[in-house]
Design an enzyme around this catalytic site. Structure first.
Site, PDB file in Angstrom:
ATOM      1  N   SER A 150       0.849  -1.194   0.000  1.00  0.00           N
ATOM      2  CA  SER A 150       0.000   0.000   0.000  1.00  0.00           C
ATOM      3  C   SER A 150       0.882   1.241   0.000  1.00  0.00           C
ATOM      4  O   SER A 150       2.038   1.185   0.447  1.00  0.00           O
ATOM      5  CB  SER A 150      -0.875   0.013   1.259  1.00  0.00           C
ATOM      6  N   TYR A 163      -1.466  -0.191  10.584  1.00  0.00           N
ATOM      7  CA  TYR A 163      -1.618  -0.545   9.162  1.00  0.00           C
ATOM      8  C   TYR A 163      -0.379  -0.141   8.367  1.00  0.00           C
ATOM      9  O   TYR A 163       0.149  -0.940   7.585  1.00  0.00           O
ATOM     10  CB  TYR A 163      -2.866   0.126   8.588  1.00  0.00           C
TER      11      TYR A 163
HETATM   12  N1  LIG Z   1      -8.695  -0.296  -0.790  1.00  0.00           N
HETATM   13  C1  LIG Z   1      -7.624   0.464  -0.621  1.00  0.00           C
HETATM   14  O1  LIG Z   1      -7.693   1.729  -0.521  1.00  0.00           O
HETATM   15  C2  LIG Z   1      -6.253  -0.178  -0.581  1.00  0.00           C
HETATM   16  C3  LIG Z   1      -5.136   0.639  -0.807  1.00  0.00           C
HETATM   17  C4  LIG Z   1      -3.870   0.066  -0.758  1.00  0.00           C
HETATM   18  C5  LIG Z   1      -3.734  -1.284  -0.502  1.00  0.00           C
HETATM   19  N2  LIG Z   1      -4.833  -2.068  -0.278  1.00  0.00           N
HETATM   20  C6  LIG Z   1      -4.614  -3.489   0.004  1.00  0.00           C
HETATM   21  O2  LIG Z   1      -5.224  -4.254  -1.016  1.00  0.00           O
HETATM   22  C7  LIG Z   1      -5.594  -5.553  -0.508  1.00  0.00           C
HETATM   23  C8  LIG Z   1      -7.035  -5.850  -0.898  1.00  0.00           C
HETATM   24  O3  LIG Z   1      -7.871  -4.851  -0.308  1.00  0.00           O
HETATM   25  P1  LIG Z   1      -9.264  -4.452  -0.957  1.00  0.00           P
HETATM   26  O4  LIG Z   1      -9.275  -2.975  -1.128  1.00  0.00           O
HETATM   27  O5  LIG Z   1      -9.581  -5.301  -2.120  1.00  0.00           O
HETATM   28  O6  LIG Z   1     -10.227  -4.781   0.283  1.00  0.00           O
HETATM   29  P2  LIG Z   1     -11.491  -5.787   0.396  1.00  0.00           P
HETATM   30  O7  LIG Z   1     -12.442  -5.527  -0.702  1.00  0.00           O
HETATM   31  O8  LIG Z   1     -11.933  -5.698   1.800  1.00  0.00           O
HETATM   32  O9  LIG Z   1     -10.816  -7.229   0.137  1.00  0.00           O
HETATM   33  C9  LIG Z   1      -9.971  -7.816   1.069  1.00  0.00           C
HETATM   34  C10 LIG Z   1      -9.744  -9.271   0.664  1.00  0.00           C
HETATM   35  O10 LIG Z   1      -8.809  -9.854   1.600  1.00  0.00           O
HETATM   36  C11 LIG Z   1      -9.348 -11.071   2.042  1.00  0.00           C
HETATM   37  N3  LIG Z   1      -8.871 -11.425   3.369  1.00  0.00           N
HETATM   38  C12 LIG Z   1      -8.878 -10.681   4.505  1.00  0.00           C
HETATM   39  N4  LIG Z   1      -8.401 -11.397   5.534  1.00  0.00           N
HETATM   40  C13 LIG Z   1      -8.078 -12.626   5.030  1.00  0.00           C
HETATM   41  C14 LIG Z   1      -7.556 -13.805   5.582  1.00  0.00           C
HETATM   42  N5  LIG Z   1      -7.250 -13.904   6.886  1.00  0.00           N
HETATM   43  N6  LIG Z   1      -7.335 -14.871   4.766  1.00  0.00           N
HETATM   44  C15 LIG Z   1      -7.639 -14.794   3.457  1.00  0.00           C
HETATM   45  N7  LIG Z   1      -8.151 -13.713   2.873  1.00  0.00           N
HETATM   46  C16 LIG Z   1      -8.368 -12.638   3.651  1.00  0.00           C
HETATM   47  C17 LIG Z   1     -10.862 -10.893   2.015  1.00  0.00           C
HETATM   48  O11 LIG Z   1     -11.482 -12.174   1.843  1.00  0.00           O
HETATM   49  P3  LIG Z   1     -12.301 -12.974   2.962  1.00  0.00           P
HETATM   50  O12 LIG Z   1     -12.842 -11.984   3.941  1.00  0.00           O
HETATM   51  O13 LIG Z   1     -13.354 -13.693   2.167  1.00  0.00           O
HETATM   52  O14 LIG Z   1     -11.288 -13.920   3.546  1.00  0.00           O
HETATM   53  C18 LIG Z   1     -11.025 -10.075   0.741  1.00  0.00           C
HETATM   54  O15 LIG Z   1     -11.086 -10.922  -0.374  1.00  0.00           O
HETATM   55  C19 LIG Z   1      -5.319  -5.497   0.995  1.00  0.00           C
HETATM   56  O16 LIG Z   1      -4.093  -6.121   1.267  1.00  0.00           O
HETATM   57  C20 LIG Z   1      -5.246  -3.999   1.286  1.00  0.00           C
HETATM   58  O17 LIG Z   1      -4.456  -3.721   2.405  1.00  0.00           O
HETATM   59  C21 LIG Z   1      -6.087  -1.534  -0.334  1.00  0.00           C
END
Ligand SMILES: NC(=O)c1ccc[n+]([C@@H]2O[C@H](COP(=O)([O-])OP(=O)(O)OC[C@H]3O[C@@H](n4cnc5c(N)ncnc54)[C@H](OP(=O)(O)O)[C@@H]3O)[C@@H](O)[C@H]2O)c1
Length: 255
Positions: A150, A163
């Site tokens: 991130s 985070y």
């Molecule tokens: N959205 C942003 O602004 C942003 C910015 C920078 C980086 N990111 C990073 O991008 C990644 C994806 O985030 P997103 O924005 O797509 O959020 P999201 O829509 O909430 O998706 C998060 C995903 O992670 C999975 N997950 C969480 N805990 C888990 C576990 N213990 N085991 C397996 N899977 C798990 C969830 O699946 P289940 O709950 O079904 O397990 C879900 O598929 C994350 O690493 C986040 O930190 C996000």
């Protein structure tokens, strides 16, 4: 021109490649899975909410997919996701370590249970994914690892201690891996997105003013924007590796 260097080189096809995406049930992981499948890759969809994975697999009918329940905090789950992928397709070409979640609170107010879960997921779960997902690539001296870090791993913010710390760790782990496995033919990319609208904000329990304060009127990213950038990194010819990819909403100034 496959395998050639220089400005005229094109992008590599992903047809027939085998990918494993953690956190494929939502947001960025779902969009990456979709983009890879659209390019002809065979994709293992891994996450805890397996019903979501089946729904995605159904939506991607026509592509070859495999839904595997996987909590990245559990080493046996991670081993099983890799083993099932190898059983089904005999190889692993693209590993997308994307599972993770956010949380914002001033350090002295932090919820210790959430901190622990965050470190277990964003750091330990990432390490487990790499420990078990990378060896099949090393065996074949080829492959591509994409780690969803991130911008929070690059720029710390008040309230972001846990985070930002977890994502700074993710970026450092990714760079160490790059040095370890690059000489053995495996490309490594850390992706560091700015604000992406997904379920991330509600899972993190963001107050309604947090995203507008970050964007200050800028149009945010959506998961397909990140997926497009990841696809580009995966499509590089074998002599090139995009090691770090920062993608922000165009108008996002900070972080
Ligand atoms: N959205 C942003 O602004 C942003 C910015 C920078 C980086 N990111 C990073 O991008 C990644 C994806 O985030 P997103 O924005 O797509 O959020 P999201 O829509 O909430 O998706 C998060 C995903 O992670 C999975 N997950 C969480 N805990 C888990 C576990 N213990 N085991 C397996 N899977 C798990 C969830 O699946 P289940 O709950 O079904 O397990 C879900 O598929 C994350 O690493 C986040 O930190 C996000």
């Amino acid at each position: 021109m496959t395998g050639e260097t220089g400005v005229t080189g094109g992008l590599e096809s992903l047809r027939g490649k085998v990918a494993l995406v953690t956190g494929a049930s939502s947001g960025i992981g779902e969009a990456i899975s979709e983009a890879l499948a659209r390019e002809g890759a065979r994709v293992t969809l891994a996450a805890r909410r397996v019903e979501r994975l089946h729904a995605l697999a159904k939506r991607l009918a026509g592509a070859e997919t495999l839904a595997v329940e996987c909590d990245v905090r559990d080493e046996e789950h991670v081993k099983n996701a890799v083993a099932r992928t190898l059983e089904r397709w005999g190889q692993l070409d693209i590993l997308v370590a994307n599972a993770g979640f956010g949380y914002r609170k001033p350090t002295v107010e932090g919820d210790t249970a959430i901190w622990k879960d965050m470190i277990d997921t964003n750091v330990y779960g990432l390490l487990l994914t790499l420990k078990h997902g990378v060896p099949p690539m090393l065996e074949r001296k080829s492959g591509h690892v994409v780690v969803m870090s991130s911008i929070a791993g690059v720029v710390a913010t008040p309230g972001g201690g846990a985070y930002c710390g977890s994502k700074a760790a993710a970026s450092a782990i990714t760079d160490a891996l790059r040095m370890e496995v690059g000489p053995q033919g495996v490309a490594v990319t850390a992706v560091e997105p700015g604000v992406v609208i997904s379920e991330f904000q509600s899972v993190a329990g963001y107050a309604p003013d947090i995203v507008p304060n970050m964007l200050k009127g800028a149009t945010p990213l959506y998961p397909p924007d990140v997926a497009r950038a990841v696809l580009f990194a995966c499509q590089q010819p074998v002599n090139a590796a995009i090691n770090e990819l920062i993608i922000r909403p165009r108008g996002q100034v900070y972080p």
